[in-house]
Design a protein around this motif. Structure first.
Motif, PDB file in Angstrom:
ATOM      1  N   PRO A   2      22.174 -14.882  81.715  1.00 50.29           N
ATOM      2  CA  PRO A   2      21.025 -14.893  80.782  1.00 50.29           C
ATOM      3  C   PRO A   2      21.407 -15.323  79.372  1.00 50.29           C
ATOM      4  N   PHE A  51      18.205 -13.922  78.131  1.00 47.82           N
ATOM      5  CA  PHE A  51      17.765 -12.616  78.639  1.00 47.82           C
ATOM      6  C   PHE A  51      17.053 -12.687  79.993  1.00 47.82           C
ATOM      7  N   TYR A 101      18.064 -10.184  82.986  1.00 46.60           N
ATOM      8  CA  TYR A 101      19.085  -9.466  82.193  1.00 46.60           C
ATOM      9  C   TYR A 101      19.664  -8.264  82.953  1.00 46.60           C
ATOM     10  N   SER A 132      25.846  -3.228  75.078  1.00 46.97           N
ATOM     11  CA  SER A 132      25.674  -4.604  75.546  1.00 46.97           C
ATOM     12  C   SER A 132      26.066  -5.548  74.413  1.00 46.97           C
ATOM     13  N   TYR A 165      26.619  -9.652  73.275  1.00 48.23           N
ATOM     14  CA  TYR A 165      26.496 -11.090  73.527  1.00 48.23           C
ATOM     15  C   TYR A 165      27.680 -11.770  72.845  1.00 48.23           C
ATOM     16  N   PHE A 170      27.315 -12.372  78.454  1.00 48.98           N
ATOM     17  CA  PHE A 170      27.065 -10.987  78.055  1.00 48.98           C
ATOM     18  C   PHE A 170      28.149 -10.092  78.671  1.00 48.98           C
TER      19      PHE A 170
END
Length: 468
Positions: A42, A66, A69, A182, A184, A197
């Motif tokens: 994502p 996303f 996700y 989480s 990125y 991610f």
């Protein structure tokens, strides 16, 4: 997996440095151990980096940002073991710096599959905690956001990343929490970098606080770090429980009043006990807390007449003249016997009294050639003692005399013994020995001729004189 040992050693080194420098704040350090998941799907559809959007088989490797996700089964790469270690340091004002090491294996490239690719990453992060804003200090709900950067190796090819972070911790106790995060990771290398991610979950333990005295207040906030104390006094004790901390309590072992700096006023006279010479009896400040019932300036404890005013020279009693001789008792050496001013209140021995004493003394008889007083002389000696008692300030001298018969030395010795015998007898009748002296003069002081029996009888005598 050959880099696993290197990552663990690096993580332990970071933790060790943290512990060594963690002793000046309240649990500023935290250690996390957990698992991580890597998802390359994502991140946005593009062909940047090592991974294209679509594989050679037509499988989609990347989706919209996303997109899917939370598709754990299809897209998340999870190593079934401990795969993340991190150590964090609280910087202040809600900010935390974290150093983390992770490892993984990638076999899911979006919807495609591949041979296992090794994954290692070392990252540094700065996060801001909303915990105090949402819950107040010490709340259980702790969401965070942050940014960071790091270096990631995929199948031993490394590239730098810029990281955006969101997470949440759930604090079960003051020092333990469950963490979800989480991140990125944007890859800087357009040719071989991999946007992805990375998710993680783990257990967090805070440490580094020091509480030397064990009172539950960390040394950083404890104004008395080596003595157990109370939170309301910033860690300082109140031993006597009077609401005044020991540092400000002049009597820390005894409950007291704030107005007296923590000291008690047992008798309620407005004078604290340490300054009160009579702490259990209400008194006057001018008397150091002791009472003065008659107001003569002498404390009752030192006043022989506490209910009658009198001068200190007379021990607080009014001056008296008990014997009515015109000499006040304070100056009267014989306060119970009328005397004269000239003799300090004591009666004076007159010539007539001395004559009376010697009339009695002339009747004193001794055994022949001895110093033993004959019994028929006892009444005369008692009369002498009674007269002497009436003049307690007078001192008397007892003289012994003999006639001329016998040698001078013998007569002198006999006269001394007889005078001493009379003096000793008088002391048994209550005359203090300090008021009496005795001496023998032998035949040296005749009062009559020694040529006749009558004269010799007069010379054998005891006389009493007044000692000045």
């Amino acid at each position: 997996m050959k880099h696993l040992n290197s990552i663990l050693v690096a993580a332990l080194l970071v933790i060790g440095v943290g512990v060594a420098n963690a002793q000046d704040a309240n649990n500023p350090w935290a250690f996390e151990i957990g698992v991580n998941a890597v998802d390359v799907y994502p991140v946005g559809i593009d062909d940047k980096g090592r991974l294209p959007s679509v594989s050679a088989n037509g499988d989609r490797i990347k989706g919209e940002i996303f997109d899917e996700y939370f598709n754990i089964n299809d897209h998340w790469n999870i190593l079934p073991s401990v795969s993340k270690v991190a150590v964090s340091r609280y910087i202040g004002s809600g900010f935390v710096f974290t150093a983390a090491g992770t490892l993984n294996e990638i076999d899911k490239l979006g919807d495609a599959r591949s041979e296992d690719l090794t994954y290692y990453a070392l990252d540094g992060e700065i996060e801001y905690s909303f915990r105090d804003l949402i819950n107040g200090p010490g709340g259980w709900f702790d969401p965070t956001i942050g940014v960071g950067g790091g270096y990631t190796w995929v199948d031993e090819i490394g590239f730098g990343t810029a990281n955006g972070i969101a997470g949440i911790k759930f604090w079960f106790t003051e020092n333990f929490a469950f963490s979800l995060q989480s991140t990125y990771k944007y890859a800087f290398e357009d040719s071989y970098g991999i946007q992805h991610f990375q998710h993680s979950g783990g257990v967090v333990m805070k440490f580094g606080g020091k509480d030397t005295d064990g009172d539950g207040i960390y040394d950083k906030d404890d104004e008395c770090p080596e003595t157990p104390g109370l939170p309301e006094f910033n860690g300082c004790p109140d031993t006597d429980g009077d609401g005044i901390e020991d540092r400000k309590d002049a009597c820390p072992e005894t409950p007291g009043l704030a107005e007296f700096n923590g000291c008690p006023d047992t008798d309620g006279d407005g004078i604290p006990d340490p300054q009160d010479a009579c702490p259990t009896v209400a008194g006057l400040a001018s008397m150091n807390g002791c009472p003065d019932a008659d107001g003569d300036g002498i404390t009752d404890a030192e006043d022989e007449c506490p209910n009658e005013a009198g001068p200190k020279a007379n021990n607080g009693c009014p001056y008296e003249d008990r014997d009515g001789d015109g000499v006040l008792d304070k100056d009267d050496e014989c306060p119970d016997v009328p005397g004269t001013v000239a003799n300090n209140g004591c009666p004076e021995v007159t010539v007539e009294i001395m004559q009376q004493l010697n009339q009695y003394s002339k009747t004193i008889l001794f055994d022949y050639d001895k110093a033993t007083i004959r019994q028929e002389s006892y009444s005369a000696l008692q009369s002498i003692a009674d007269i002497m008692k009436e003049y307690p300030s007078a001192n008397f001298h007892v003289e012994g005399h003999t006639d001329s018969r016998g040698s001078d030395s013998y007569n002198l010795d006999l006269s001394k013994r007889r005078a001493a015998s009379v003096m000793t007898y008088l002391t048994t009748k209550g005359i203090p020995a300090g008021r009496l002296t005795s001496e023998g003069y032998g035949e040296s002081r005749p009062v009559a001729t020694n040529n006749t029996a009558a004269g010799r009888q007069e010379n054998r005598r005891v006389e009493i004189s007044l000692k000045k």
